[in-house]
Motif scaffolding. Structure first.
Motif, PDB file in Angstrom:
ATOM      1  N   PRO A 115     -12.833  25.062 -24.079  1.00 21.10           N
ATOM      2  CA  PRO A 115     -12.997  26.495 -23.785  1.00 21.10           C
ATOM      3  C   PRO A 115     -13.947  27.240 -24.727  1.00 21.10           C
ATOM      4  CG  PRO A 115     -10.691  25.864 -23.571  1.00 21.10           C
ATOM      5  CD  PRO A 115     -11.407  24.702 -24.200  1.00 21.10           C
ATOM      6  N   PRO A 116     -13.776  27.135 -26.068  1.00 22.33           N
ATOM      7  CA  PRO A 116     -14.717  27.873 -26.930  1.00 22.33           C
ATOM      8  C   PRO A 116     -16.150  27.367 -26.836  1.00 22.33           C
ATOM      9  CG  PRO A 116     -13.242  26.491 -28.255  1.00 22.33           C
ATOM     10  CD  PRO A 116     -12.719  26.476 -26.868  1.00 22.33           C
ATOM     11  N   LEU A 117     -16.326  26.067 -26.622  1.00 21.04           N
ATOM     12  CA  LEU A 117     -17.673  25.518 -26.502  1.00 21.04           C
ATOM     13  C   LEU A 117     -18.364  26.057 -25.253  1.00 21.04           C
ATOM     14  CD1 LEU A 117     -19.818  23.663 -27.648  1.00 21.04           C
ATOM     15  CD2 LEU A 117     -18.730  21.739 -26.473  1.00 21.04           C
ATOM     16  N   LEU A 118     -17.637  26.099 -24.147  1.00 23.88           N
ATOM     17  CA  LEU A 118     -18.202  26.667 -22.919  1.00 23.88           C
ATOM     18  C   LEU A 118     -18.562  28.138 -23.103  1.00 23.88           C
ATOM     19  CD1 LEU A 118     -15.901  25.087 -20.173  1.00 23.88           C
ATOM     20  CD2 LEU A 118     -18.356  24.730 -20.413  1.00 23.88           C
ATOM     21  N   LYS A 119     -17.700  28.872 -23.790  1.00 23.73           N
ATOM     22  CA  LYS A 119     -17.960  30.297 -24.022  1.00 23.73           C
ATOM     23  C   LYS A 119     -19.247  30.490 -24.814  1.00 23.73           C
ATOM     24  CE  LYS A 119     -15.880  34.555 -25.767  1.00 23.73           C
ATOM     25  NZ  LYS A 119     -16.142  35.300 -24.524  1.00 23.73           N
ATOM     26  N   ILE A 127      -8.871  22.496 -17.226  1.00 26.25           N
ATOM     27  CA  ILE A 127      -9.085  23.472 -18.296  1.00 26.25           C
ATOM     28  C   ILE A 127     -10.469  24.097 -18.175  1.00 26.25           C
ATOM     29  CG2 ILE A 127      -9.158  23.822 -20.794  1.00 26.25           C
ATOM     30  CD1 ILE A 127      -6.379  23.146 -19.619  1.00 26.25           C
ATOM     31  N   THR A 128     -11.469  23.279 -17.843  1.00 27.84           N
ATOM     32  CA  THR A 128     -12.822  23.794 -17.629  1.00 27.84           C
ATOM     33  C   THR A 128     -12.846  24.820 -16.510  1.00 27.84           C
ATOM     34  OG1 THR A 128     -13.837  21.734 -18.407  1.00 27.84           O
ATOM     35  CG2 THR A 128     -15.174  23.133 -16.978  1.00 27.84           C
ATOM     36  N   VAL A 129     -12.157  24.520 -15.418  1.00 21.97           N
ATOM     37  CA  VAL A 129     -12.105  25.438 -14.278  1.00 21.97           C
ATOM     38  C   VAL A 129     -11.549  26.795 -14.699  1.00 21.97           C
ATOM     39  CG1 VAL A 129     -10.831  25.902 -12.132  1.00 21.97           C
ATOM     40  CG2 VAL A 129     -12.022  23.730 -12.437  1.00 21.97           C
ATOM     41  N   GLN A 130     -10.443  26.779 -15.455  1.00 25.02           N
ATOM     42  CA  GLN A 130      -9.834  28.031 -15.890  1.00 25.02           C
ATOM     43  C   GLN A 130     -10.775  28.806 -16.818  1.00 25.02           C
ATOM     44  OE1 GLN A 130      -7.414  29.598 -14.832  1.00 25.02           O
ATOM     45  NE2 GLN A 130      -7.091  31.176 -16.380  1.00 25.02           N
ATOM     46  N   SER A 131     -11.441  28.105 -17.725  1.00 23.56           N
ATOM     47  CA  SER A 131     -12.366  28.764 -18.653  1.00 23.56           C
ATOM     48  C   SER A 131     -13.525  29.411 -17.891  1.00 23.56           C
ATOM     49  CB  SER A 131     -12.909  27.752 -19.662  1.00 23.56           C
ATOM     50  OG  SER A 131     -11.871  27.168 -20.407  1.00 23.56           O
ATOM     51  N   LEU A 132     -14.096  28.676 -16.940  1.00 24.78           N
ATOM     52  CA  LEU A 132     -15.212  29.204 -16.151  1.00 24.78           C
ATOM     53  C   LEU A 132     -14.768  30.372 -15.282  1.00 24.78           C
ATOM     54  CD1 LEU A 132     -16.839  25.818 -15.090  1.00 24.78           C
ATOM     55  CD2 LEU A 132     -17.755  27.451 -16.741  1.00 24.78           C
ATOM     56  N   LYS A 133     -13.561  30.291 -14.755  1.00 25.72           N
ATOM     57  CA  LYS A 133     -13.021  31.367 -13.922  1.00 25.72           C
ATOM     58  C   LYS A 133     -12.865  32.649 -14.738  1.00 25.72           C
ATOM     59  CE  LYS A 133      -9.056  32.437 -10.955  1.00 25.72           C
ATOM     60  NZ  LYS A 133      -9.849  32.883  -9.799  1.00 25.72           N
ATOM     61  N   GLU A 134     -12.346  32.521 -15.959  1.00 23.56           N
ATOM     62  CA  GLU A 134     -12.171  33.690 -16.830  1.00 23.56           C
ATOM     63  C   GLU A 134     -13.510  34.344 -17.158  1.00 23.56           C
ATOM     64  OE1 GLU A 134      -9.946  32.890 -20.359  1.00 23.56           O
ATOM     65  OE2 GLU A 134      -8.257  32.024 -19.273  1.00 23.56           O
ATOM     66  N   MET A 135     -14.558  33.522 -17.295  1.00 26.61           N
ATOM     67  CA  MET A 135     -15.883  34.045 -17.638  1.00 26.61           C
ATOM     68  C   MET A 135     -16.672  34.486 -16.406  1.00 26.61           C
ATOM     69  SD  MET A 135     -17.185  31.542 -20.722  1.00 26.61           S
ATOM     70  CE  MET A 135     -16.973  29.996 -19.810  1.00 26.61           C
ATOM     71  N   GLY A 136     -16.094  34.299 -15.213  1.00 25.43           N
ATOM     72  CA  GLY A 136     -16.800  34.656 -13.984  1.00 25.43           C
ATOM     73  C   GLY A 136     -17.962  33.736 -13.690  1.00 25.43           C
TER      74      GLY A 136
END
Length: 386
Positions: free
Chosen positions: A367-371, A127-136
């Protein structure tokens, strides 16, 4: 044909939910995770938690980690080996220690308390990978550290599981045999990746058939994942290594562009939905305080443990927080450990479903925390420039 309808519902629901999530300034993956709860047994009941969905979701997470490997900078991984190790060790010590203490406070015996800590020590970065990928942000120093820490975390948790099963469980495997299997896997997979994989990809590249490179990459990805699982390492680690190895060949970009439509068009959405399908709200009223307390413990123990490890090896406060946040999600690794504990009678049945909910909470929080933390990075940069 009913499964065909279910598949259509999954794809429609994930794309709409992801779109709404982006409109709300959240990562698309958050909406895709939540919609799994909505259309699953917990609420609407449109999609059952079937064996077919489970199998397709396994393909989804394998492809997701394979793509992460394709986009990983191996030089960056080597340069960040020290902070990755510290983040992994801190991210195990804190959840294991505090989880053990929480188990004792809840009245568990020694074995059950240790196993609770072990479940909370797991990390799954899909899930972290996908979140980071979406944010570039998949190429940042923090992301590289998180990926390296996740690989080491998986190894250490599996070794600790072997010890726990030897001391408390009913496993027939010796601890030395389990550790030997892990050593064999990593020694052999590195050799295969270095010597054998480039030759195999070159051979596929010369074949006069449709999409030989894509097929060859998928075959290697699946074989690496199977080999990892065979020797007691998570299949996603094998898939990640396959992607990282292919990334070193001349076919890297070609395969990346061809594999993403296959993964994100069908299999990855099924994986996201399948996580929500595990949630059930029935009978949880009596366990609500357990869920709240252990969820808070799960989030903050990883955030603090991995974050402190990163901080002690050169990251500033904000970078350390991003590393810690990236390690919070427990995902399928913790679910597997919980099932093993239930079967081995190291986890009481009344705690199994609440722990599934705890795993979901850690997955939804990430995801929201990483964002927020990576947006804070932009704020800091802009403030500095002014």
């Amino acid at each position: 044909m009913h499964f065909i309808l279910e598949l259509a519902i999954i794809l429609i629901a994930t794309k709409l939910a992801g779109h709404v999530s982006v409109l709300l300034k959240q990562p698309a993956v958050l909406g895709e995770l939540v919609v799994g709860i909505v259309i699953g047994p917990a609420l609407l009941g449109w999609i059952p938690n079937s064996d077919t969905i489970h199998l397709l979701s396994e393909v989804g997470v394998i492809l997701l980690m394979f793509i992460a490997g394709l986009e990983t900078d191996l030089d960056g991984l080597r340069q960040n080996a020290r902070p990755s190790s510290a983040a992994a060790i801190g991210g195990i010590i804190f959840p294991l220690g505090f989880g053990y203490l929480a188990g004792l406070i809840l009245g568990m015996d020694l074995a059950h308390a240790v196993f609770l800590g072990l479940i909370l020590s797991a990390t799954s970065v899909s899930i972290t990978v996908q979140s980071l990928k979406e944010m570039g942000k998949l190429q940042t120093r923090e992301s590289t550290t998180i990926l390296g820490a996740a690989v080491l975390d998986d190894i250490l948790v599996i070794i600790l599981l072997a010890f726990a099963m030897s001391f408390f469980g009913e496993s027939n495997q010796s601890t030395l045999l389990v550790i030997g299997e892990k050593v064999l896997f990593f020694a052999s997979i590195i050799l295969i990746s270095w010597k054998g994989l480039p030759m195999v990809m070159s051979w596929f590249g010369k074949m006069k058939v449709s999409e030989p490179l894509l097929s060859g990459a998928l075959i290697l990805c699946l074989l690496f994942a199977y080999y990892a699982d065979l020797l007691g390492v998570a299949g996603i680690i094998g898939a990640f290594i396959a992607g990282a190895a292919i990334a070193q060949t001349q076919y890297s970009k070609t395969i990346e562009h061809k594999i993403e439509p296959v993964a994100y068009g069908v299999f990855v959405p099924i994986f996201f939905v399948s996580i929500g399908l595990n949630v059930s709200f029935s009978g949880l009223n009596e366990q609500i305080w357990f869920i709240v307390a252990i969820s808070l413990l799960a989030v903050f123990s990883k955030l603090a443990g991995s974050g402190i490890g990163a901080y002690l090896t050169g990251f500033d406060f904000h970078g350390s927080a991003r590393v810690g946040a990236g390690m919070i999600s427990r995902g399928e690794v913790a679910l597997i450990l919980a099932k093993i504990g239930l079967d081995a009678k190291l986890l009481a049945e009344e705690f199994f479903t609440p722990l599934i909910v705890v795993v979901m909470v850690t997955t939804l929080v990430t995801p929201p925390l990483l964002k927020v933390l990576f947006e804070n990075e932009h704020t800091q940069v802009n403030t500095t420039e002014k």
